[in-house]
Design an enzyme around this catalytic site. Structure first.
Site, PDB file in Angstrom:
ATOM      1  N   SER A 191      28.737  45.218  29.274  1.00 33.50           N
ATOM      2  CA  SER A 191      29.877  44.422  29.745  1.00 33.50           C
ATOM      3  C   SER A 191      29.719  42.958  29.359  1.00 33.50           C
ATOM      4  CB  SER A 191      30.001  44.528  31.266  1.00 33.50           C
ATOM      5  OG  SER A 191      30.275  45.853  31.650  1.00 33.50           O
ATOM      6  N   GLU A 225      21.512  41.108  41.990  1.00 34.56           N
ATOM      7  CA  GLU A 225      21.960  39.808  41.474  1.00 34.56           C
ATOM      8  C   GLU A 225      21.236  38.648  42.151  1.00 34.56           C
ATOM      9  OE1 GLU A 225      24.018  42.149  42.637  1.00 34.56           O
ATOM     10  OE2 GLU A 225      25.053  42.893  40.857  1.00 34.56           O
ATOM     11  N   PHE A 283      30.252  38.600  41.196  1.00 39.10           N
ATOM     12  CA  PHE A 283      28.845  38.816  41.588  1.00 39.10           C
ATOM     13  C   PHE A 283      27.944  37.656  41.165  1.00 39.10           C
ATOM     14  CE2 PHE A 283      30.529  43.225  40.527  1.00 39.10           C
ATOM     15  CZ  PHE A 283      31.166  43.333  41.751  1.00 39.10           C
ATOM     16  N   HIS A 321      34.430  38.832  33.266  1.00 36.80           N
ATOM     17  CA  HIS A 321      35.403  39.616  34.025  1.00 36.80           C
ATOM     18  C   HIS A 321      36.009  38.799  35.170  1.00 36.80           C
ATOM     19  CE1 HIS A 321      33.170  42.538  31.748  1.00 36.80           C
ATOM     20  NE2 HIS A 321      33.926  43.536  32.151  1.00 36.80           N
TER      21      HIS A 321
END
Lengths: 287, 317
Positions: free
Chosen positions: B40, B61, B86, B112
């Site tokens: 991604s 994360e 995130f 994103h």
């Protein structure tokens, strides 16, 4: 262990305990309980284990061992040991928590205090940072270690276990973590508040080599634990030393209870505490 | 007006991947970390050619932020990447303490971002991250508009000494800014000179603003379009000068009202050059599932939305 070393540790620790009480008492704030429980093994760490020198200290810890205080609230013992080991002037302790000080309530890097590698205070984060430093030392092929101190109550934070998984997965065997297993946190005994259970089994299950020091106030046992940790390092797994300690150790009315986690003694209680701690050759810092 | 040509749709995250690779090739201190999202984040090429400098952190994360801080303290230049939600909301406290307060040289790659995540829906569509990140002292916030600019911004972020939040997106969007451009952090980019109204746009809305300017030109309205690629530090001089010149302002962004570009510009203009303003943003809403185009249209974050806002503000001028 030889009696000379034993005396050196005991003397430095006694002075550190005097410092803790006087620092916290002076500003009527701060955290004596955890400072006192970790005093003895941190004294040994700073004076005998850590390959780091005050005069050549740099934040990037190049060519030296690194130390991260994840349980950032126990600055009284941290700053005291920095002063007793030549990182800062003894009398700077008088500025602790006062407006304009470099010795903030929780460690900060902005004043360039020698011996402080990273800020801390919000719990659960230092183990990750230490893992990053350990990884960097591996990448740079530096044969040096990274030490980090976490609390047992702090270990209720989920990020501690994220870091535990990460360090084991990446085989950070130059990382030596220490837990001040004093069994107390702000709201009460850890087993009543957070229920950490068997820390040894937990860390072993996470793939760490675990060393248990049954009496984290006995210098011979502390030294044995550090030696065992050094021997266990370099073998593909990170190392955790669990120091069993008493919160508030060394001052009778503070010992063994959560009540002095973040409470300052009154002027009268400071005197009462100092009466239990021998004066040393280091001398008290001056206000 | 100045013509911009879409050389073909490309995703800004691929621009990040390309920039990361270039930065990594130029400087061996550059590292890439991700939390189970190598594909991604388009880190594959970096990981293939610089395997020892690529660190898979698994789905953790918070830990990744701390690890990056440790690496940065030791002199590395770590880029940490995940979805923008995130990399901001989920780890706000870690970024605040370990990166911002700790002043560590960590680069946060927030992919994103916004509604254009599309079908994943509201949990993955952060419309609040600019607000969170620009509130942090010392944090540079960059929101580039296309593939080429994202690549250049990534290289600039690697060269800059200090914390950076780099926000980009998932879908293919027109690629129209110059290839191999030099990205200057903190500089607004004048894309089209106009005299009636200024549109300050960031990210995916920049192309929409240019399309709107074109449509409005046919109606005799001259629109100045300025790309606010760096949200923090804001190029205040450029913002104030253009607002004074045109006397009407529209701010367009793929972000909610609270703490976004619109509020930022409004604050600057209120103090230095009060000007009628209108906003193109996500108001105070969560997103939902849909294609990026459907969502941007439904929330008014497109060319048509900019045209309407321009007309509203001109009516107040």
């Amino acid at each position: 262990m030889d009696s000379k070393k034993q005396t050196q540790f005991a003397t430095m620790a006694a002075q550190a305990r005097r410092d803790i009480v006087r620092m916290v008492g002076a500003v009527q704030s701060g955290h004596p309980g955890g400072s006192l429980s970790s005093t003895d093994f941190l004294t040994v760490l700073f004076s005998d284990v850590l390959r780091q020198s005050a005069s050549t200290f740099t934040r990037d810890a190049k060519g030296a061992d690194a130390f991260i205080l994840s349980a950032g609230h126990i600055t009284p013992i941290y700053y005291s040991l920095l002063s007793l080991n030549g990182y800062i002037e003894r009398d700077e302790l008088a500025t602790f928590r006062k407006f304009g000080t470099r010795l903030q309530g929780h460690p900060c890097i902005h004043g360039g205090v020698k011996g402080i590698t990273q800020v801390s205070g919000s719990l659960g984060q230092g183990l990750s940072c230490a893992a990053g430093l350990a990884l960097a030392k591996k990448l740079d092929k530096e044969d040096r270690k990274v030490y980090v101190l976490v609390g047992d109550g702090e270990s209720e934070e989920g990020q501690i276990w994220e870091a535990g998984i990460f360090a084991a997965h990446h085989q950070l065997d130059n990382l030596i973590a220490m837990t001040d297993w004093n069994g107390q946190q702000i709201d009460g005994p850890v087993e009543q508040v957070g229920g950490m259970g068997d820390l040894k089994a937990k860390w072993e299950a996470f793939g760490w080599n675990v060393v248990v020091c049954e009496d984290g106030h006995d210098y011979a046992q502390i030294c044995t634990a550090f030696d065992a940790a050094a021997a266990a390092s370099g073998k593909g797994k990170p190392v955790m030393i669990l120091f069993k300690t008493d919160m508030g150790h060394g001052i009778d009315f503070m010992a063994g209870t959560h009540k002095w986690h973040g409470k300052a003694p009154s002027a009268e209680q400071v005197e009462q505490a100092l009466a239990q701690l021998p004066e040393t050759e280091y001398g008290d810092f001056k206000f | 007006m100045k013509q911009y040509i879409d050389t073909g749709k490309k995703d800004t995250r691929s621009g990040f991947g390309a920039g990361l690779y270039e930065a990594g090739k130029a400087d061996s201190r550059v590292m890439a970390l991700t939390a189970d999202l190598i594909g991604s984040l388009k880190m594959d090429a970096f990981a293939k050619d610089f395997p020892e400098r690529y660190v898979e952190c698994g789905i953790g994360e918070a830990n990744m932020v701390g690890v990056a801080a440790g690496l940065a303290i030791a002199g590395k230049i770590p880029f940490i990447g995940s979805f923008a939600e995130f990399m901001s909301g989920r780890v706000y406290d870690q970024v605040r303490q370990e990166v911002s307060y700790g002043n560590t040289n960590v680069k946060i790659a927030a992919s994103h971002a916004g509604l254009t995540v599309g079908e994943d829906g509201a949990t993955h569509q952060t419309m609040e991250d600019i607000a969170l990140m620009r509130a942090l002292p010392g944090m540079v916030v960059i929101c580039p508009c296309d593939y080429n600019q994202t690549k250049a911004a990534t290289i600039a972020a690697a060269q800059y000494d200090g914390p950076v939040y780099l926000r980009f997106g998932r879908p293919g969007v027109p690629n129209f800014t110059p290839e191999d451009q030099n990205f200057e952090i903190g500089k607004a980019i004048l894309l089209n000179e106009g005299k009636d109204v200024t549109v300050f746009a960031t990210g995916h809305l920049v192309w929409e603003a240019l399309q709107a300017a074109q449509a409005l030109e046919a109606e005799g309205i001259s629109v100045e379009v300025i790309d606010i690629a760096t949200i923090k530090p804001l190029d205040e001089a450029a913002v104030v000068a253009s607002a004074r010149k045109t006397g009407a302002v529209v701010c367009a962004e793929e972000h909610n009202m609270a703490g976004g570009l619109g509020e930022l510009v409004a604050g600057v203009l209120a103090a230095q050059a009060p000007t009628p303003m209108e906003y193109v943003n996500g108001a105070d809403l969560f997103g939902q599932s849909g294609t990026p185009a459907q969502l941007m249209k439904a929330y008014g974050l497109d060319c048509e939305g900019v045209v309407k806002a321009v007309k509203r503000v001109l009516a107040r001028k």
